[in-house]
Scaffold this active site. Structure first.
Site, PDB file in Angstrom:
ATOM      1  N   ASP A 178       5.279  -6.154   9.132  1.00 32.87           N
ATOM      2  CA  ASP A 178       6.375  -5.755  10.027  1.00 32.87           C
ATOM      3  C   ASP A 178       6.447  -6.659  11.251  1.00 32.87           C
ATOM      4  O   ASP A 178       7.538  -7.032  11.694  1.00 32.87           O
ATOM      5  CB  ASP A 178       6.184  -4.297  10.471  1.00 32.87           C
ATOM      6  CG  ASP A 178       6.581  -3.312   9.378  1.00 32.87           C
ATOM      7  OD1 ASP A 178       7.268  -3.730   8.427  1.00 32.87           O
ATOM      8  OD2 ASP A 178       6.202  -2.131   9.484  1.00 32.87           O
ATOM      9  N   ASP A 208       0.917  -3.381  11.947  1.00 31.79           N
ATOM     10  CA  ASP A 208       1.342  -3.749  10.592  1.00 31.79           C
ATOM     11  C   ASP A 208       1.745  -5.218  10.578  1.00 31.79           C
ATOM     12  O   ASP A 208       2.767  -5.604  11.155  1.00 31.79           O
ATOM     13  CB  ASP A 208       2.513  -2.860  10.167  1.00 31.79           C
ATOM     14  CG  ASP A 208       2.869  -3.079   8.701  1.00 31.79           C
ATOM     15  OD1 ASP A 208       3.119  -4.245   8.318  1.00 31.79           O
ATOM     16  OD2 ASP A 208       2.870  -2.117   7.936  1.00 31.79           O
ATOM     17  N   ARG A 222       0.841  -1.196   0.000  1.00 30.83           N
ATOM     18  CA  ARG A 222       0.000   0.000   0.000  1.00 30.83           C
ATOM     19  C   ARG A 222       0.872   1.239   0.000  1.00 30.83           C
ATOM     20  O   ARG A 222       1.759   1.365   0.841  1.00 30.83           O
ATOM     21  CB  ARG A 222      -0.894   0.049   1.251  1.00 30.83           C
ATOM     22  CG  ARG A 222      -1.916  -1.004   1.308  1.00 30.83           C
ATOM     23  CD  ARG A 222      -2.992  -0.675   2.319  1.00 30.83           C
ATOM     24  NE  ARG A 222      -2.511  -0.281   3.625  1.00 30.83           N
ATOM     25  CZ  ARG A 222      -3.286   0.109   4.622  1.00 30.83           C
ATOM     26  NH1 ARG A 222      -4.583   0.199   4.444  1.00 30.83           N
ATOM     27  NH2 ARG A 222      -2.794   0.426   5.774  1.00 30.83           N
ATOM     28  N   THR A 228      -1.534   7.419  -0.248  1.00 31.87           N
ATOM     29  CA  THR A 228      -2.821   7.269  -0.953  1.00 31.87           C
ATOM     30  C   THR A 228      -3.584   6.032  -0.488  1.00 31.87           C
ATOM     31  O   THR A 228      -4.784   5.908  -0.751  1.00 31.87           O
ATOM     32  CB  THR A 228      -2.585   7.119  -2.462  1.00 31.87           C
ATOM     33  OG1 THR A 228      -1.844   5.899  -2.669  1.00 31.87           O
ATOM     34  CG2 THR A 228      -1.792   8.276  -3.024  1.00 31.87           C
TER      35      THR A 228
HETATM   36  C1  PRP Z   1      -0.912  -4.962   4.349  1.00 33.93           C
HETATM   37  C2  PRP Z   1      -1.679  -6.252   4.441  1.00 33.93           C
HETATM   38  C3  PRP Z   1      -2.552  -6.211   3.213  1.00 33.93           C
HETATM   39  C4  PRP Z   1      -2.844  -4.734   3.087  1.00 33.93           C
HETATM   40  C5  PRP Z   1      -4.238  -4.493   3.592  1.00 33.93           C
HETATM   41  O1  PRP Z   1       0.123  -5.072   3.452  1.00 33.93           O
HETATM   42  O2  PRP Z   1      -0.858  -7.389   4.510  1.00 33.93           O
HETATM   43  O3  PRP Z   1      -1.919  -6.688   2.044  1.00 33.93           O
HETATM   44  O4  PRP Z   1      -1.909  -4.043   3.920  1.00 33.93           O
HETATM   45  O5  PRP Z   1      -4.609  -3.171   3.409  1.00 33.93           O
HETATM   46  P1  PRP Z   1      -5.752  -2.722   2.402  1.00 33.93           P
HETATM   47  O6  PRP Z   1      -6.899  -3.667   2.626  1.00 33.93           O
HETATM   48  O7  PRP Z   1      -6.056  -1.327   2.841  1.00 33.93           O
HETATM   49  O8  PRP Z   1      -5.215  -2.798   1.008  1.00 33.93           O
HETATM   50  P2  PRP Z   1       1.197  -3.867   3.228  1.00 33.93           P
HETATM   51  O9  PRP Z   1       0.699  -2.979   2.152  1.00 33.93           O
HETATM   52  O10 PRP Z   1       1.519  -3.242   4.549  1.00 33.93           O
HETATM   53  O11 PRP Z   1       2.454  -4.621   2.629  1.00 33.93           O
HETATM   54  P3  PRP Z   1       3.445  -5.671   3.322  1.00 33.93           P
HETATM   55  O12 PRP Z   1       2.666  -6.955   3.554  1.00 33.93           O
HETATM   56  O13 PRP Z   1       4.510  -5.844   2.317  1.00 33.93           O
HETATM   57  O14 PRP Z   1       3.943  -5.080   4.624  1.00 33.93           O
HETATM   58  N1  URA Z   2      -2.255  -3.489   6.875  1.00 32.47           N
HETATM   59  C1  URA Z   2      -1.793  -3.956   8.061  1.00 32.47           C
HETATM   60  O1  URA Z   2      -0.783  -4.665   8.114  1.00 32.47           O
HETATM   61  N2  URA Z   2      -2.454  -3.615   9.178  1.00 32.47           N
HETATM   62  C2  URA Z   2      -3.563  -2.864   9.152  1.00 32.47           C
HETATM   63  O2  URA Z   2      -4.144  -2.601  10.225  1.00 32.47           O
HETATM   64  C3  URA Z   2      -4.039  -2.396   7.905  1.00 32.47           C
HETATM   65  C4  URA Z   2      -3.362  -2.737   6.788  1.00 32.47           C
END
Ligand code: PRP
Ligand code: URA
Length: 209
Positions: free
Chosen positions: A203, A200, A104, A108
């Site tokens: 993370d 997160d 994400r 945005t």
């Molecule tokens: C997180 C999570 C989802 C997304 C959810 O990933 O694992 O993929 O956010 O958010 P949304 O429903 O608003 O799209 P992130 O973008 O943090 O990436 P990562 O898994 O690489 O940390």
């Molecule tokens: N992605 C995450 O990892 N945590 C949240 O709460 C929302 C999006």
């Protein structure tokens, strides 16, 4: 909640999810709970897999056995979906694995794609898309659109925590996709994080806080 959204209020999920939510939980314990919840969610999400009959012989007699007919593909959304894939592979060792890379944009909140590799026979398989978090729904919606473009027609989405907004958005964009989740939380905050949530997920799984 409509009949295409399955919220598993199982006591073991609630117990393990509370460990994941605790900000003092270690990376090791967080990972183990994600794995264990993945097993429980996977059990539920595979409950209607088609079976076929075949003849077998026990040490006592012949009988008609049953085996799963529809092959499965697991598609973790990188990164955090990786935290659930081993659990689903424990349940379905012959599953093929596709990968979708999405993150994400922090301002945005729009998903940015960076990778997509699917099994070539994805159209014949029951696809289980894995991601612990369904927040705005943007990542799940884009991931499923990418998978459909490659021919998939039977898709379920499996997550640990969902926000009401994410469920609504995903149901609207892909009404054919059933959603399996461990909990539906209250809301999103101004940064698009699920409240109360667990922070997160990527993370916390990979220790990159
Ligand atoms: C997180 C999570 C989802 C997304 C959810 O990933 O694992 O993929 O956010 O958010 P949304 O429903 O608003 O799209 P992130 O973008 O943090 O990436 P990562 O898994 O690489 O940390
Ligand atoms: N992605 C995450 O990892 N945590 C949240 O709460 C929302 C999006």
């Amino acid at each position: 909640m409509d009949e295409k959204v399955f919220v598993m209020n199982h006591p073991l999920i609630q117990h393990k999810l509370s460990i994941m939510r605790d900000k003092n939980t270690s990376v090791k314990d967080f990972r183990e709970c994600a794995h264990e919840i993945g097993l429980l969610l996977g059990y539920e999400a595979t409950k209607d897999l088609e079976l076929e009959e075949f003849e077998l012989e026990t040490p006592i007699t012949k009988m008609v056995g049953r085996r799963t007919k529809r092959k499965v593909a697991l598609v973790p959304i990188l990164r955090a979906g990786l935290g659930m894939v081993d659990a689903l592979m424990d349940l379905i060792p012959a599953a093929k694995i596709g990968h979708i890379g999405l993150y994400r944009n922090e301002e945005t909140l729009e998903p940015v794609e960076y990778y997509c590799k699917m099994p070539t026979d994805i159209a014949e398989r029951q696809v289980l898309v894995l991601d612990p978090m369904l927040a705005t729904g943007g990542s799940a919606i884009d991931a499923i659109t990418m998978i459909k473009k490659r021919g998939a027609v039977r898709i379920k989405f499996v997550c640990i925590i969902a926000a009401p907004q994410g469920i609504e958005a995903l149901r609207k964009a892909h009404p054919d996709v059933d959603i399996y989740c461990g909990a539906v939380d209250e809301k999103l905050n101004e940064n698009g994080y699920i409240v109360p949530g667990l922070g997160d997920a990527g993370d916390r799984l990979f220790g990159t806080l």
